[in-house]
Design an enzyme around this catalytic site. Structure first.
Site, PDB file in Angstrom:
ATOM      1  N   THR A  13       0.840  -1.193   0.000  1.00 16.91           N
ATOM      2  CA  THR A  13       0.000   0.000   0.000  1.00 16.91           C
ATOM      3  C   THR A  13       0.882   1.253   0.000  1.00 16.91           C
ATOM      4  O   THR A  13       1.990   1.246   0.528  1.00 16.91           O
ATOM      5  CB  THR A  13      -0.952   0.025   1.200  1.00 16.91           C
ATOM      6  OG1 THR A  13      -0.207   0.200   2.409  1.00 16.91           O
ATOM      7  CG2 THR A  13      -1.761  -1.259   1.270  1.00 16.91           C
ATOM      8  N   GLY A  14       0.370   2.308  -0.607  1.00 19.68           N
ATOM      9  CA  GLY A  14       1.128   3.547  -0.686  1.00 19.68           C
ATOM     10  C   GLY A  14       2.425   3.389  -1.444  1.00 19.68           C
ATOM     11  O   GLY A  14       3.468   3.914  -1.050  1.00 19.68           O
ATOM     12  N   SER A  15       2.374   2.682  -2.572  1.00 18.26           N
ATOM     13  CA  SER A  15       3.601   2.365  -3.313  1.00 18.26           C
ATOM     14  C   SER A  15       3.745   3.154  -4.605  1.00 18.26           C
ATOM     15  O   SER A  15       4.555   2.799  -5.466  1.00 18.26           O
ATOM     16  CB  SER A  15       3.670   0.866  -3.608  1.00 18.26           C
ATOM     17  OG  SER A  15       2.461   0.370  -4.149  1.00 18.26           O
ATOM     18  N   SER A  17       4.899   6.109  -4.692  1.00 12.12           N
ATOM     19  CA  SER A  17       6.045   7.004  -4.517  1.00 12.12           C
ATOM     20  C   SER A  17       6.757   6.632  -3.222  1.00 12.12           C
ATOM     21  O   SER A  17       6.284   5.802  -2.448  1.00 12.12           O
ATOM     22  CB  SER A  17       5.602   8.473  -4.467  1.00 12.12           C
ATOM     23  OG  SER A  17       4.777   8.704  -3.340  1.00 12.12           O
ATOM     24  N   GLY A  18       7.901   7.272  -3.000  1.00 15.78           N
ATOM     25  CA  GLY A  18       8.585   7.196  -1.722  1.00 15.78           C
ATOM     26  C   GLY A  18       9.004   5.818  -1.273  1.00 15.78           C
ATOM     27  O   GLY A  18       9.441   4.976  -2.061  1.00 15.78           O
ATOM     28  N   GLY A  20       7.246   3.284  -0.155  1.00 20.13           N
ATOM     29  CA  GLY A  20       6.469   2.182  -0.719  1.00 20.13           C
ATOM     30  C   GLY A  20       6.939   1.807  -2.104  1.00 20.13           C
ATOM     31  O   GLY A  20       6.993   0.619  -2.462  1.00 20.13           O
ATOM     32  N   TYR A 155       0.633  11.841  15.708  1.00 20.30           N
ATOM     33  CA  TYR A 155       1.361  10.977  14.774  1.00 20.30           C
ATOM     34  C   TYR A 155       2.149   9.906  15.529  1.00 20.30           C
ATOM     35  O   TYR A 155       2.128   8.722  15.176  1.00 20.30           O
ATOM     36  CB  TYR A 155       2.295  11.819  13.917  1.00 20.30           C
ATOM     37  CG  TYR A 155       3.179  11.007  12.995  1.00 20.30           C
ATOM     38  CD1 TYR A 155       2.628  10.294  11.933  1.00 20.30           C
ATOM     39  CD2 TYR A 155       4.556  10.951  13.187  1.00 20.30           C
ATOM     40  CE1 TYR A 155       3.426   9.542  11.092  1.00 20.30           C
ATOM     41  CE2 TYR A 155       5.363  10.201  12.347  1.00 20.30           C
ATOM     42  CZ  TYR A 155       4.804   9.498  11.301  1.00 20.30           C
ATOM     43  OH  TYR A 155       5.590   8.750  10.471  1.00 20.30           O
TER      44      TYR A 155
END
Length: 265
Positions: A13-15, A17-18, A20, A155
Site C-alpha cells: 500500500t502507498g507504493s 512514490s517514496g 512504498g 502521529y
C-alpha cells in the site's frame, strides 16, 4: 541471495512514490508480482510501467484506504488475478502539529489514515492468506512509537498503535504459516525531507551546501551511530528479508532500521 519470492504476489500500500515505491521495486526485482497501490492512477501507473520495463511483474490497485469503500476497491483489484501472499501496510500520512495545534479532529483523522487503514487491509487480505498456509504481513512503523517526542503527539501515537496491532496479529496467526512483523524506519531521506532541510537551514545556521545541511541536521536533530540519514532502499531491504523464507521463525518482532537512533534493549 535468492529470497525465494518468485511466484509470490505482494500488495504494497502507498507504493506510488517514496518508501512504498522502493519496497515494491525491490520485491519485484526478487521475482514477486507486485500490486502497486495509490490514490492517483497516473503516479501509480508510472511505477507499474517502470517495474514492467525492468523485466518485473506488476499490477495496479487504486483506492482511498481511509474509507471502507476504497479498501474494498483495492482488495478486489489486488485479488483479481490471484491470491495475495504478502501484505505490506505502508500507506499513511504525517503531521507536524504540536499539542497546542492538533485538534481532536486531527487526532481522529490521522488515526483513521494511519491505523484503521491498516486494519481494513488486514481484514480483507489476511483471511485468504490463512488458507494458503503461508503468508507475510509487514507493517511500517517508526522509532517515535518507542521513544515519542513532544512534537506531533497524534502521529507518534499512531505509530505505537501500528506496533501494538502487529504483535496482536502475530498472536492470532499462530500455527497458520503466516507471520506479522514491523519494520521501524528512522529518519529516511526523500525529496520532501530534502525540501524541508533546505527551508530550515537558514533558521538553524546549517549553511547552504546540501551535504553539509544533511550532516548538521543529523548531528543536531537525529543523532545516531551511523551519522547520516537512511535511504529508502535500506528499509526496503529489511522488508524483503522479512518477506523471505529466511524469516520463517520471526513473528511479532520489530526490526529497527534507524542507524541506532532508538537506544533500548
Amino acid at each position: 541471495m535468492d529470497l525465494k519470492l518468485k511466484g509470490k504476489r505482494a500488495l504494497v500500500t502507498g507504493s506510488s512514490s517514496g518508501l512504498g515505491e522502493a519496497i515494491a521495486k525491490l520485491l519485484a526485482s526478487e521475482g514477486a508480482t507486485v500490486i502497486i497501490h495509490g490514490r492517483n492512477s497516473e503516479k501509480a501507473g508510472e511505477v507499474v510501467n517502470a517495474i514492467l520495463n525492468a523485466g518485473g511483474l506488476a499490477e495496479l490497485a487504486i483506492g482511498d484506504l481511509s474509507t471502507d469503500e476504497g479498501a474494498d476497491a483495492v482488495a478486489t483489484a489486488a485479488l483479481k488475478s490471484g491470491q495475495i501472499d504478502i501484505l505490506v501496510n505502508n500507506a499513511g500520512e504525517t503531521s507536524h502539529k504540536s499539542w497546542g495545534e492538533a485538534t481532536t479532529e486531527d487526532w481522529l483523522s490521522i488515526y483513521n489514515n494511519n491505523v484503521v487503514s491498516y486494519v481494513r487491509m488486514v481484514q480483507r487480505i489476511v483471511p485468504q492468506m490463512k488458507k494458503l498456509g503461508w503468508g507475510r504481513v509487514i507493517h511500517i512503523g517508526g522509532g517515535l512509537a518507542i521513544q515519542p517526542i513532544k512534537e506531533q503527539p497524534h502521529y507518534n501515537a499512531t505509530l505505537a498503535a501500528r506496533h501494538n496491532m502487529s504483535v496482536s496479529l502475530a498472536r492470532s496467526l499462530k500455527d497458520s504459516g503466516s507471520t506479522s512483523n514491523v519494520v521501524s524506519p528512522g529518519a529516511i531521506i526523500n525529496p520532501m525531507v530534502e525540501e524541508w532541510l533546505q527551508n530550515a537551514a537558514p533558521k538553524f545556521g546549517w549553511g547552504t551546501d546540501p551535504e553539509e545541511i544533511k550532516y548538521k541536521a543529523v548531528q543536531e536533530l537525529i543523532p545516531n551511530d551511523t551519522g547520516r540519514f537512511g535511504e529508502p532502499q535500506e528499509v526496503a531491504g529489511a522488508v524483503a528479508y522479512l518477506c523471505s523464507s529466511f524469516a520463517d521463525y520471526i513473528s511479532g518482532s520489530v526490526l529497527r532500521v534507524d542507524g541506532g537512533t532508538i537506544r533500548c534493549l
